[in-house]
Design an enzyme around this catalytic site. Structure first.
Site, PDB file in Angstrom:
ATOM      1  N   PRO A  11       0.793  -1.229   0.000  1.00 48.07           N
ATOM      2  CA  PRO A  11       0.000   0.000   0.000  1.00 48.07           C
ATOM      3  C   PRO A  11       0.829   1.285   0.000  1.00 48.07           C
ATOM      4  O   PRO A  11       1.871   1.366   0.648  1.00 48.07           O
ATOM      5  CB  PRO A  11      -0.825  -0.098   1.282  1.00 48.07           C
ATOM      6  CG  PRO A  11      -0.110  -1.073   2.137  1.00 48.07           C
ATOM      7  CD  PRO A  11       0.530  -2.053   1.200  1.00 48.07           C
ATOM      8  N   ASN A  12       0.308   2.236  -0.737  1.00 45.37           N
ATOM      9  CA  ASN A  12       0.843   3.603  -0.843  1.00 45.37           C
ATOM     10  C   ASN A  12       2.122   3.717  -1.670  1.00 45.37           C
ATOM     11  O   ASN A  12       2.585   4.827  -1.920  1.00 45.37           O
ATOM     12  CB  ASN A  12       1.058   4.238   0.556  1.00 45.37           C
ATOM     13  CG  ASN A  12      -0.229   4.316   1.339  1.00 45.37           C
ATOM     14  OD1 ASN A  12      -1.201   4.894   0.852  1.00 45.37           O
ATOM     15  ND2 ASN A  12      -0.260   3.724   2.513  1.00 45.37           N
ATOM     16  N   ARG A  19       5.300  10.987  -2.402  1.00 45.19           N
ATOM     17  CA  ARG A  19       5.044  10.580  -1.016  1.00 45.19           C
ATOM     18  C   ARG A  19       6.307  10.756  -0.169  1.00 45.19           C
ATOM     19  O   ARG A  19       7.294  10.045  -0.377  1.00 45.19           O
ATOM     20  CB  ARG A  19       4.620   9.112  -1.003  1.00 45.19           C
ATOM     21  CG  ARG A  19       4.418   8.554   0.389  1.00 45.19           C
ATOM     22  CD  ARG A  19       4.281   7.039   0.348  1.00 45.19           C
ATOM     23  NE  ARG A  19       4.091   6.541   1.684  1.00 45.19           N
ATOM     24  CZ  ARG A  19       4.333   5.287   2.069  1.00 45.19           C
ATOM     25  NH1 ARG A  19       4.756   4.405   1.189  1.00 45.19           N
ATOM     26  NH2 ARG A  19       4.145   4.925   3.322  1.00 45.19           N
ATOM     27  N   TYR A  24      11.386   8.532   1.271  1.00 44.76           N
ATOM     28  CA  TYR A  24      11.321   7.481   0.246  1.00 44.76           C
ATOM     29  C   TYR A  24      12.005   7.830  -1.078  1.00 44.76           C
ATOM     30  O   TYR A  24      12.072   6.984  -1.964  1.00 44.76           O
ATOM     31  CB  TYR A  24       9.856   7.099  -0.007  1.00 44.76           C
ATOM     32  CG  TYR A  24       9.183   6.552   1.233  1.00 44.76           C
ATOM     33  CD1 TYR A  24       9.634   5.373   1.818  1.00 44.76           C
ATOM     34  CD2 TYR A  24       8.109   7.218   1.828  1.00 44.76           C
ATOM     35  CE1 TYR A  24       9.042   4.868   2.961  1.00 44.76           C
ATOM     36  CE2 TYR A  24       7.497   6.718   2.979  1.00 44.76           C
ATOM     37  CZ  TYR A  24       7.968   5.546   3.546  1.00 44.76           C
ATOM     38  OH  TYR A  24       7.388   5.044   4.676  1.00 44.76           O
ATOM     39  N   ASN A  75       8.094  -5.609  -1.260  1.00 48.14           N
ATOM     40  CA  ASN A  75       8.067  -4.492  -0.321  1.00 48.14           C
ATOM     41  C   ASN A  75       6.634  -4.459   0.206  1.00 48.14           C
ATOM     42  O   ASN A  75       5.745  -3.918  -0.453  1.00 48.14           O
ATOM     43  CB  ASN A  75       8.426  -3.174  -1.008  1.00 48.14           C
ATOM     44  CG  ASN A  75       8.471  -2.035   0.006  1.00 48.14           C
ATOM     45  OD1 ASN A  75       7.976  -2.186   1.133  1.00 48.14           O
ATOM     46  ND2 ASN A  75       9.043  -0.914  -0.377  1.00 48.14           N
ATOM     47  N   ALA A  78       3.289  -0.940   4.654  1.00 53.38           N
ATOM     48  CA  ALA A  78       2.762  -0.940   6.029  1.00 53.38           C
ATOM     49  C   ALA A  78       2.332  -2.333   6.490  1.00 53.38           C
ATOM     50  O   ALA A  78       2.339  -2.618   7.695  1.00 53.38           O
ATOM     51  CB  ALA A  78       1.602   0.040   6.140  1.00 53.38           C
ATOM     52  N   ASP A  88       1.689 -16.052   6.874  1.00 49.97           N
ATOM     53  CA  ASP A  88       1.065 -17.361   6.639  1.00 49.97           C
ATOM     54  C   ASP A  88       1.137 -17.742   5.162  1.00 49.97           C
ATOM     55  O   ASP A  88       1.385 -18.908   4.829  1.00 49.97           O
ATOM     56  CB  ASP A  88      -0.401 -17.347   7.087  1.00 49.97           C
ATOM     57  CG  ASP A  88      -0.552 -17.466   8.594  1.00 49.97           C
ATOM     58  OD1 ASP A  88       0.455 -17.691   9.290  1.00 49.97           O
ATOM     59  OD2 ASP A  88      -1.696 -17.328   9.084  1.00 49.97           O
ATOM     60  N   GLU A  99      12.642  -9.663   1.267  1.00 45.89           N
ATOM     61  CA  GLU A  99      11.873  -8.495   1.715  1.00 45.89           C
ATOM     62  C   GLU A  99      12.724  -7.254   1.481  1.00 45.89           C
ATOM     63  O   GLU A  99      13.922  -7.258   1.795  1.00 45.89           O
ATOM     64  CB  GLU A  99      11.580  -8.679   3.220  1.00 45.89           C
ATOM     65  CG  GLU A  99      10.889  -7.508   3.883  1.00 45.89           C
ATOM     66  CD  GLU A  99      10.760  -7.714   5.402  1.00 45.89           C
ATOM     67  OE1 GLU A  99      11.020  -8.841   5.905  1.00 45.89           O
ATOM     68  OE2 GLU A  99      10.411  -6.743   6.094  1.00 45.89           O
ATOM     69  N   HIS A 101      12.858  -2.827   1.719  1.00 47.01           N
ATOM     70  CA  HIS A 101      12.280  -1.542   2.126  1.00 47.01           C
ATOM     71  C   HIS A 101      13.186  -0.428   1.619  1.00 47.01           C
ATOM     72  O   HIS A 101      14.420  -0.539   1.704  1.00 47.01           O
ATOM     73  CB  HIS A 101      12.182  -1.438   3.650  1.00 47.01           C
ATOM     74  CG  HIS A 101      11.309  -2.502   4.230  1.00 47.01           C
ATOM     75  ND1 HIS A 101       9.948  -2.435   4.203  1.00 47.01           N
ATOM     76  CD2 HIS A 101      11.630  -3.694   4.801  1.00 47.01           C
ATOM     77  CE1 HIS A 101       9.444  -3.539   4.743  1.00 47.01           C
ATOM     78  NE2 HIS A 101      10.444  -4.311   5.115  1.00 47.01           N
ATOM     79  N   ARG A 108      13.642   4.287  12.271  1.00 46.29           N
ATOM     80  CA  ARG A 108      12.406   5.070  12.277  1.00 46.29           C
ATOM     81  C   ARG A 108      11.573   4.790  13.538  1.00 46.29           C
ATOM     82  O   ARG A 108      12.122   4.433  14.556  1.00 46.29           O
ATOM     83  CB  ARG A 108      11.647   4.792  10.981  1.00 46.29           C
ATOM     84  CG  ARG A 108      12.471   5.188   9.734  1.00 46.29           C
ATOM     85  CD  ARG A 108      11.715   4.987   8.450  1.00 46.29           C
ATOM     86  NE  ARG A 108      10.511   5.820   8.395  1.00 46.29           N
ATOM     87  CZ  ARG A 108       9.519   5.633   7.524  1.00 46.29           C
ATOM     88  NH1 ARG A 108       9.583   4.645   6.648  1.00 46.29           N
ATOM     89  NH2 ARG A 108       8.476   6.440   7.540  1.00 46.29           N
TER      90      ARG A 108
HETATM   91  C1  DQA Z   1       8.428   0.917   3.592  1.00 44.14           C
HETATM   92  C2  DQA Z   1       8.542   1.113   5.101  1.00 44.14           C
HETATM   93  C3  DQA Z   1       7.202   0.889   5.790  1.00 44.14           C
HETATM   94  O1  DQA Z   1       7.329   1.094   7.182  1.00 44.14           O
HETATM   95  C4  DQA Z   1       6.176   1.862   5.248  1.00 44.14           C
HETATM   96  O2  DQA Z   1       4.909   1.595   5.817  1.00 44.14           O
HETATM   97  C5  DQA Z   1       6.098   1.889   3.771  1.00 44.14           C
HETATM   98  C6  DQA Z   1       7.329   1.766   2.991  1.00 44.14           C
HETATM   99  C7  DQA Z   1       9.747   1.264   2.865  1.00 44.14           C
HETATM  100  O3  DQA Z   1       9.878   0.878   1.706  1.00 44.14           O
HETATM  101  O4  DQA Z   1      10.617   1.934   3.425  1.00 44.14           O
HETATM  102  O5  DQA Z   1       5.032   2.089   3.188  1.00 44.14           O
HETATM  103  O6  DQA Z   1       8.159  -0.459   3.336  1.00 44.14           O
END
Ligand code: DQA
Length: 154
Positions: A11-12, A19, A24, A75, A78, A88, A99, A101, A108
């Site tokens: 998301p986002n 953003r 980011y 990624n 949230a 799961d 994973e 980020h 943070r």
């Molecule tokens: C994120 C870090 C997460 O905490 C955050 O909610 C994001 C982006 C990152 O890429 O740094 O949406 O995954």
């Protein structure tokens, strides 16, 4: 056979570019997708790059990756910090996951320092911006080669 990698974004992340650029960066998701496609081409990987604001989509895509014996670079955004369902799904699909980020989640807020995905990920990359995706693809290409040499899944 060319190994397939699902590059999944939570998301986002569709808002990247505008953003919170201080956290980011200014690269858009489209820009990350393009860079991943170029990197994948060089590495001999096939990639399927997707984004959703819905947890269930991510769960279904992990299941799809498992069914196709593909790798996953995710990624989870949230949902990293909230989603038992993602953990799961990864366990159930028995899929190799990296994973990623963009930001250094450990530098943070405290709520970002726990990940439901990390315990079931093969590895985690954080804090390196969009470059993290490309490093993740490189690692997966190496695992794909290993897999081919060993002739089994993991
Ligand atoms: C994120 C870090 C997460 O905490 C955050 O909610 C994001 C982006 C990152 O890429 O740094 O949406 O995954």
């Amino acid at each position: 056979m060319t190994k397939k990698v699902f590059v999944l974004n939570g998301p986002n992340l569709n808002l990247l570019g505008t953003r919170e650029p201080g956290i980011y960066g200014v690269t858009t998701l489209e820009g990350i997708s393009e860079a991943c496609k170029q990197e994948a081409e060089q590495l001999g990987l096939e990639i399927d790059f997707r984004q959703s604001n819905y947890e269930g989509d991510l769960v279904s895509w992990i299941q799809e990756a498992g069914a196709e014996n593909a790798f996953v670079l995710i990624n989870p955004a949230a949902y990293t910090h909230t989603s038992v369902a993602l953990q799961d799904a990864i366990r159930a699909a028995q899929v190799t996951v990296i994973e990623v980020h963009l930001s250094n989640i450990h530098a943070r807020e405290p709520f970002r320092q726990h990940s439901y995905v990390s315990p079931v990920a093969k590895g985690v990359i954080f804090g390196l911006g969009a470059q993290g995706y490309l490093l993740g693809l490189r690692a997966l290409a190496a695992f794909a080669t290993e897999e081919q040499n060993n002739g089994h899944k993991r």
